[in-house]
Scaffold this active site. Structure first.
Site, PDB file in Angstrom:
ATOM      1  N   TYR A   1       0.800  -1.228   0.000  1.00  0.00           N
ATOM      2  CA  TYR A   1       0.000   0.000   0.000  1.00  0.00           C
ATOM      3  C   TYR A   1       0.833   1.280   0.000  1.00  0.00           C
ATOM      4  CZ  TYR A   1      -4.291  -2.669   0.601  1.00  0.00           C
ATOM      5  OH  TYR A   1      -5.347  -3.515   0.409  1.00  0.00           O
TER       6      TYR A   1
ATOM      7  N   LYS B   1       2.408 -15.062   4.263  1.00  0.00           N
ATOM      8  CA  LYS B   1       2.600 -15.995   3.148  1.00  0.00           C
ATOM      9  C   LYS B   1       4.107 -16.172   2.977  1.00  0.00           C
ATOM     10  CE  LYS B   1       0.740 -18.291  -0.383  1.00  0.00           C
ATOM     11  NZ  LYS B   1      -0.253 -19.388  -0.281  1.00  0.00           N
TER      12      LYS B   1
ATOM     13  N   ASP C   1      -4.049 -17.722   2.697  1.00  0.00           N
ATOM     14  CA  ASP C   1      -5.123 -18.415   1.968  1.00  0.00           C
ATOM     15  C   ASP C   1      -5.842 -19.404   2.887  1.00  0.00           C
ATOM     16  OD1 ASP C   1      -2.652 -19.676   1.962  1.00  0.00           O
ATOM     17  OD2 ASP C   1      -2.761 -20.373  -0.108  1.00  0.00           O
TER      18      ASP C   1
ATOM     19  N   ASP D   1     -12.564  -7.373   5.733  1.00  0.00           N
ATOM     20  CA  ASP D   1     -13.862  -7.251   5.051  1.00  0.00           C
ATOM     21  C   ASP D   1     -14.588  -8.596   5.059  1.00  0.00           C
ATOM     22  OD1 ASP D   1     -13.134  -4.598   4.496  1.00  0.00           O
ATOM     23  OD2 ASP D   1     -14.075  -4.661   2.521  1.00  0.00           O
TER      24      ASP D   1
HETATM   25 MG    MG Z   1     -11.024  -2.091   2.752  1.00  0.00          MG
END
Ligand code: MG
Ligand code: NAI
Length: 331
Positions: free
Chosen positions: A123, A169, A202, A230
């Site tokens: 990000y 990961k 995952d 989310d």
């Molecule tokens: Mg979001």
């Protein structure tokens, strides 16, 4: 107690003033300062996050940020104000709880806290492309990884939680995700009372979808944390009730997870629960008022349990009527 109120765009202009009204009428010592940010502000002033807003946020130390609209096409000079605000205020951790709330169609027995690193990973926005190959930098630092791990374990200990699951990961990205994992393990050593496990992201997604009740605290780097939180929100009753808090050193931003919801904006029917529960997190974690936080949460749950709900939860209540009911319960 000072609160910088940034309602933003769309339903932010509805849920935030209503939720703040509840807090102000209940706790008259609260001093509120309103400030602008978002797409409307950008169109008016050329800045999505004006300097005056940043100054007000710093001065108050506590912020509630509603939601902003982002254009679906790149607009020169426009950058997401919430990402800028989190960075400018040094909010290194994003806390996203998921709780089985009554009357929300939530899964039974879920009570988890996802702690997401908030400042780096993919990000940072360092992307390059020559039209044929596009590359993005994934940056993981020891300092940010340790800082967010320290926050996660300290919160887990303070809340009497029992287990922290480190998500990564590292089998595919041993240097970046491996560093995040190792830093979390180092911090964990100072908390012998808290069990630690780790899970590939995952696998974590599958487990979360199958048995969200199996998780207690999840500690994740930025990207995985964004996605998993989310997913977790779906088990707590959806976006209308999903709360979050961004934590920094002596500063915090309460932030309902949802966006500006243009499909329902302007009708006075947006769900204020996400904003109310985000304010409860601010009460507990930033202002160290756990009793008031618990009272506000209990009032919201009581109203939901009585069947009061906005249309997103199948009810017929307006934003204002729901907040009136919460306030009546608090008094
Ligand atoms: Mg979001
Ligand atoms: P959204 O969260 O705004 O809406 C998704 C769906 O959930 C819509 O059907 C909406 O009506 C419903 N919903 C969301 N919050 C609700 C609430 N409190 N009460 C009742 N229903 C609610 O996400 P969407 O549609 O993808 O994005 C809309 C705009 O919001 C875009 O411009 C997007 O960039 C922005 N956005 C901003 C965020 C932020 O400021 N943190 C986060 C997510 C999206």
């Amino acid at each position: 107690m000072k609160l910088c109120v940034i309602a933003g765009d769309g339903i932010g202009q509805e849920v935030v003033p209503q939720a703040v009204r509840v807090l102000q009428q209940w706790l008259p010592a609260l001093d509120c300062v309103t400030a602008d940010a978002g797409w409307d502000t950008f169109q008016r002033t050329g800045q999505a996050l004006p300097e005056a807003t940043l100054a007000a946020a710093r001065d108050c130390g506590a912020v509630i940020f509603g939601a902003v609209s982002s254009p679906a096409y790149p607009v020169p000079g426009y950058r997401s104000p919430i990402v800028q605000l989190r960075r400018a205020l040094g909010c290194h951790a994003n806390l996203r709880p998921t709780l089985s709330l009554p009357g929300c169609g939530a899964r039974e027995g879920v009570d988890l806290l996802l702690v997401r690193e908030n400042t780096e990973d993919l990000y940072i926005g360092e992307e390059q492309s020559d039209g044929e190959t596009a590359t993005a930098i994934k940056r993981i630092t020891r300092s940010a990884s340790r800082r967010v791990a320290e926050t996660a374990f300290a919160l887990a200990a303070a809340d009497g939680r029992r287990r922290v699951t480190i998500v990564h990961k590292a089998n595919i990205m041993p240097l970046t995700d491996g560093l995040f994992r190792d830093c979390a393990r180092e911090v964990a050593a100072a908390y012998p009372q808290i069990a630690v496990d780790e899970m590939l992201v995952d696998t974590a997604a599958l487990r979360l979808a199958q048995v969200p009740q199996a998780f207690d605290v999840i500690l994740a780097p930025n990207l995985y944390g964004d996605i998993l939180s989310d997913l977790a929100a779906a088990f707590g009753g959806g976006l209308g009730v999903a709360a979050s808090l961004n934590l920094g050193a002596g500063i915090a931003i309460a932030e309902p997870v949802h966006g500006s919801a243009p499909d329902i904006a302007g009708r006075g029917i947006a769900n204020p629960v996400a904003s109310l529960l985000s304010l409860a997190m601010l009460l507990r974690r930033h202002w160290a008022l756990p009793q008031q936080a618990a009272q506000l949460e209990a009032a919201v749950k009581h109203c939901l349990a009585e069947g009061l709900a906005t249309p997103d939860l199948g009810g017929r209540s307006s934003t204002a009527a729901f907040c009136d009911a919460v306030l009546a319960r608090l008094r």
